[in-house]
Design a protein around this motif. Structure first.
Motif, mmCIF file in Angstrom:
data_model
loop_
_atom_site.group_PDB
_atom_site.id
_atom_site.type_symbol
_atom_site.label_atom_id
_atom_site.label_comp_id
_atom_site.label_asym_id
_atom_site.label_seq_id
_atom_site.Cartn_x
_atom_site.Cartn_y
_atom_site.Cartn_z
ATOM 1 N N SER A 202 8.278 -48.484 -14.737
ATOM 2 C CA SER A 202 7.247 -49.156 -15.565
ATOM 3 C C SER A 202 7.176 -50.591 -15.325
ATOM 4 C CB SER A 202 7.630 -49.183 -17.302
ATOM 5 O OG SER A 202 8.616 -49.940 -17.635
ATOM 6 N N THR A 203 7.926 -50.998 -14.304
ATOM 7 C CA THR A 203 8.069 -52.443 -13.763
ATOM 8 C C THR A 203 6.837 -52.370 -12.572
ATOM 9 O OG1 THR A 203 10.325 -52.630 -14.193
ATOM 10 C CG2 THR A 203 9.227 -54.196 -12.961
ATOM 11 N N ALA A 204 6.026 -53.384 -12.648
ATOM 12 C CA ALA A 204 5.237 -53.519 -11.914
ATOM 13 C C ALA A 204 5.645 -53.423 -10.353
ATOM 14 C CB ALA A 204 4.137 -54.983 -11.780
ATOM 15 N N GLY A 205 6.933 -53.985 -9.980
ATOM 16 C CA GLY A 205 7.289 -54.201 -8.670
ATOM 17 C C GLY A 205 7.912 -52.776 -8.219
ATOM 18 N N PHE A 206 7.999 -51.758 -9.032
ATOM 19 C CA PHE A 206 8.898 -50.724 -8.692
ATOM 20 C C PHE A 206 8.157 -49.752 -7.447
ATOM 21 C CE2 PHE A 206 9.787 -45.946 -9.303
ATOM 22 C CZ PHE A 206 11.146 -46.114 -9.295
ATOM 23 N N ASP A 207 6.946 -49.976 -7.432
ATOM 24 C CA ASP A 207 6.285 -49.107 -6.341
ATOM 25 C C ASP A 207 6.708 -49.766 -4.909
ATOM 26 O OD1 ASP A 207 5.270 -47.145 -7.733
ATOM 27 O OD2 ASP A 207 3.077 -48.267 -7.793
ATOM 28 N N PHE A 208 7.290 -50.856 -4.644
ATOM 29 C CA PHE A 208 7.625 -51.509 -3.513
ATOM 30 C C PHE A 208 8.810 -50.442 -2.866
ATOM 31 C CE2 PHE A 208 11.006 -54.117 -1.507
ATOM 32 C CZ PHE A 208 10.501 -54.073 -0.200
ATOM 33 N N PHE A 209 9.674 -50.026 -3.690
ATOM 34 C CA PHE A 209 10.707 -49.053 -3.541
ATOM 35 C C PHE A 209 10.157 -47.460 -3.192
ATOM 36 C CE2 PHE A 209 12.801 -52.640 -5.631
ATOM 37 C CZ PHE A 209 13.600 -53.038 -4.672
ATOM 38 N N ARG A 210 9.387 -47.292 -4.092
ATOM 39 C CA ARG A 210 8.819 -45.879 -3.719
ATOM 40 C C ARG A 210 8.050 -45.675 -2.779
ATOM 41 N NH1 ARG A 210 4.330 -43.222 -5.174
ATOM 42 N NH2 ARG A 210 2.881 -45.118 -5.920
ATOM 43 N N LEU A 211 7.184 -46.583 -2.563
ATOM 44 C CA LEU A 211 6.253 -46.740 -1.465
ATOM 45 C C LEU A 211 6.808 -46.814 -0.333
ATOM 46 C CD1 LEU A 211 2.948 -47.983 -2.846
ATOM 47 C CD2 LEU A 211 3.692 -45.564 -2.595
ATOM 48 N N SER A 212 7.822 -47.856 -0.107
ATOM 49 C CA SER A 212 8.541 -48.329 1.250
ATOM 50 C C SER A 212 9.239 -46.874 1.466
ATOM 51 C CB SER A 212 9.514 -49.233 1.005
ATOM 52 O OG SER A 212 8.974 -50.358 0.662
ATOM 53 N N PHE A 213 10.022 -45.920 0.699
ATOM 54 C CA PHE A 213 10.247 -44.712 1.117
ATOM 55 C C PHE A 213 9.461 -43.780 1.651
ATOM 56 C CE2 PHE A 213 11.220 -40.376 -0.562
ATOM 57 C CZ PHE A 213 12.003 -39.936 0.311
ATOM 58 N N GLU A 214 7.896 -43.845 0.860
ATOM 59 C CA GLU A 214 7.107 -43.080 1.410
ATOM 60 C C GLU A 214 6.388 -43.284 2.698
ATOM 61 O OE1 GLU A 214 6.177 -40.158 0.058
ATOM 62 O OE2 GLU A 214 7.449 -40.290 -1.484
ATOM 63 N N SER A 215 6.463 -44.640 3.078
ATOM 64 C CA SER A 215 6.147 -45.034 4.215
ATOM 65 C C SER A 215 7.059 -44.614 5.337
ATOM 66 C CB SER A 215 5.971 -46.219 4.247
ATOM 67 O OG SER A 215 5.401 -46.982 5.423
ATOM 68 N N LEU A 216 7.892 -44.157 5.228
ATOM 69 C CA LEU A 216 9.251 -43.876 5.973
ATOM 70 C C LEU A 216 9.581 -42.553 6.251
ATOM 71 C CD1 LEU A 216 11.346 -47.180 6.072
ATOM 72 C CD2 LEU A 216 9.759 -46.544 7.576
ATOM 73 N N ARG A 217 9.517 -41.713 5.106
ATOM 74 C CA ARG A 217 9.980 -40.630 4.739
ATOM 75 C C ARG A 217 9.711 -39.651 6.114
ATOM 76 N NH1 ARG A 217 8.339 -36.608 0.363
ATOM 77 N NH2 ARG A 217 8.905 -35.201 1.879
ATOM 78 N N ALA A 218 8.586 -39.430 6.364
ATOM 79 C CA ALA A 218 8.352 -38.400 7.755
ATOM 80 C C ALA A 218 9.104 -38.722 9.052
ATOM 81 C CB ALA A 218 6.805 -38.321 7.942
ATOM 82 N N ALA A 219 9.208 -40.154 9.267
ATOM 83 C CA ALA A 219 9.865 -40.557 10.336
ATOM 84 C C ALA A 219 11.176 -40.275 10.376
ATOM 85 C CB ALA A 219 9.418 -42.042 10.778
ATOM 86 N N VAL A 220 11.803 -40.542 8.934
ATOM 87 C CA VAL A 220 13.452 -40.389 8.876
ATOM 88 C C VAL A 220 13.734 -38.625 8.869
ATOM 89 C CG1 VAL A 220 15.197 -40.728 7.164
ATOM 90 C CG2 VAL A 220 13.415 -42.263 7.799
ATOM 91 N N VAL A 221 12.806 -38.127 8.372
ATOM 92 C CA VAL A 221 12.868 -36.516 8.484
ATOM 93 C C VAL A 221 12.988 -36.008 9.954
ATOM 94 C CG1 VAL A 221 12.023 -34.086 7.841
ATOM 95 C CG2 VAL A 221 12.582 -36.085 6.091
ATOM 96 N N GLU A 222 11.876 -36.594 10.886
ATOM 97 C CA GLU A 222 11.653 -36.226 11.843
ATOM 98 C C GLU A 222 12.843 -36.628 12.829
ATOM 99 O OE1 GLU A 222 8.365 -36.836 15.785
ATOM 100 O OE2 GLU A 222 7.958 -37.484 13.643
ATOM 101 N N ALA A 223 13.350 -37.752 12.594
ATOM 102 C CA ALA A 223 14.565 -38.211 13.476
ATOM 103 C C ALA A 223 15.832 -37.503 13.125
ATOM 104 C CB ALA A 223 14.969 -39.730 12.827
ATOM 105 N N GLY A 224 16.028 -36.696 12.072
ATOM 106 C CA GLY A 224 16.907 -35.666 11.894
ATOM 107 C C GLY A 224 18.182 -36.526 10.863
ATOM 108 N N LEU A 225 17.716 -37.588 10.291
ATOM 109 C CA LEU A 225 18.837 -38.276 9.246
ATOM 110 C C LEU A 225 18.649 -37.568 7.697
ATOM 111 C CD1 LEU A 225 17.760 -41.737 10.557
ATOM 112 C CD2 LEU A 225 19.610 -40.504 11.002
ATOM 113 N N ILE A 226 17.718 -37.025 7.369
ATOM 114 C CA ILE A 226 17.812 -36.449 6.049
ATOM 115 C C ILE A 226 16.948 -35.013 6.202
ATOM 116 C CG2 ILE A 226 18.028 -38.447 4.568
ATOM 117 C CD1 ILE A 226 14.996 -38.324 4.085
ATOM 118 N N ALA A 227 17.468 -33.900 5.331
ATOM 119 C CA ALA A 227 16.709 -32.695 5.325
ATOM 120 C C ALA A 227 15.343 -33.055 4.581
ATOM 121 C CB ALA A 227 17.660 -31.704 4.743
ATOM 122 N N SER A 228 14.491 -32.181 4.620
ATOM 123 C CA SER A 228 13.206 -32.478 4.230
ATOM 124 C C SER A 228 13.319 -31.993 2.545
ATOM 125 C CB SER A 228 12.201 -31.238 4.820
ATOM 126 O OG SER A 228 12.562 -30.028 4.743
#
Length: 259
Positions: A202-228
């Protein structure tokens, strides 16, 4: 920002991500700059904003009577703000020419932690200050980051994201070193300030963390650092009821000696 800045600049929600960052950290930044005297002197300050992002601080600084030179490698979100009080320049602070001895304030937030040559950049930025001018460098110390409930899957994702970013030169603990770097650059009256928050969806700044993850998630999965499946689970968790302990935003504050 440098051209190899780890976040995807083509990310569809990049402007929203930057806006969330601003809403989360602007109040503390503004309090620091007010404490230094921005807006209270008879002569309006001339400011250099490094990594101007979405431009919220530009509005605030000019509202305090300042004039601002806003620099970024990606100026698409601030070009419309150019005016007689805001000059927008697209440049790379590592290599492009910077004016010397012109500014009463140099401010940077969440930029230097991404740059391996940050010590040299601080020296370059210090040279842009007028004698007596202030430098405020704000970067994060991620050691305090976490969630209010035990969640090993989210912890794995967090570790993977930070590891991926470090491959591009990101330093997740730079916040705890910024004060020493300002002192090493020859600034005076050097001190530090830190702040952290506990936030939820509910905090206005929460999306900084959510969207920072979303911005990087495909590249991190592709790099093999996390499973899809771990990435999918993290997306679902960020979309639900979750409480985050933010990293500590550390500010290094120093002044160019008068003599």
């Amino acid at each position: 920002m440098p051209s190899d800045y780890v976040y995807d600049q083509s990310f569809a929600e990049e402007r929203t991500r930057l806006g969330a960052m601003e809403s989360l950290w602007d109040p503390g930044t503004q309090a620091l700059l007010d404490e230094l005297g921005l807006g209270s002197s008879e002569k309006p300050w001339r400011c250099l904003e490094v990594g101007a992002g979405g431009g919220s601080l530009l509005h605030w600084m000019t509202g305090r009577g300042a004039t601002v030179v806003a620099v970024d490698i990606d100026t698409r979100f601030i070009e419309s703000l150019a005016s007689d009080r805001i000059e927008v320049r697209r440049l790379d602070i590592r290599t492009d020419e910077l004016p010397e001895g012109q500014f009463d304030l140099v401010h940077s937030r969440l930029v230097l932690e991404h740059l391996p040559d940050r010590r040299q950049i601080i020296e370059r930025l210090a040279a842009t200050l007028r004698p007596g001018g202030w430098m405020v460098i704000e970067d994060l110390d991620w050691t305090a980051f976490g969630f209010d409930a035990v969640d090993t899957q989210l912890d794995r994702v967090t570790d993977a994201i930070l590891a991926f970013m470090q491959q591009s030169g990101f330093e997740p603990r730079y916040g705890r070193r910024v004060v020493a770097d300002l002192a090493a650059a020859g600034l005076s009256e050097v001190r530090g300030d830190g702040r952290a928050r506990v936030i939820d969806s509910s905090t206005a700044g929460f999306d900084f963390f959510r969207l920072s993850f979303e911005s990087l998630r495909a590249a991190v999965v592709e790099a093999g650092l996390i499973a899809s499946e771990d990435a999918d689970a993290a997306t679902a968790r960020f979309g639900g009821d979750i409480r985050v302990f933010t990293p500590i935003m550390m500010a290094g504050i120093g002044r160019r000696p008068v003599a």
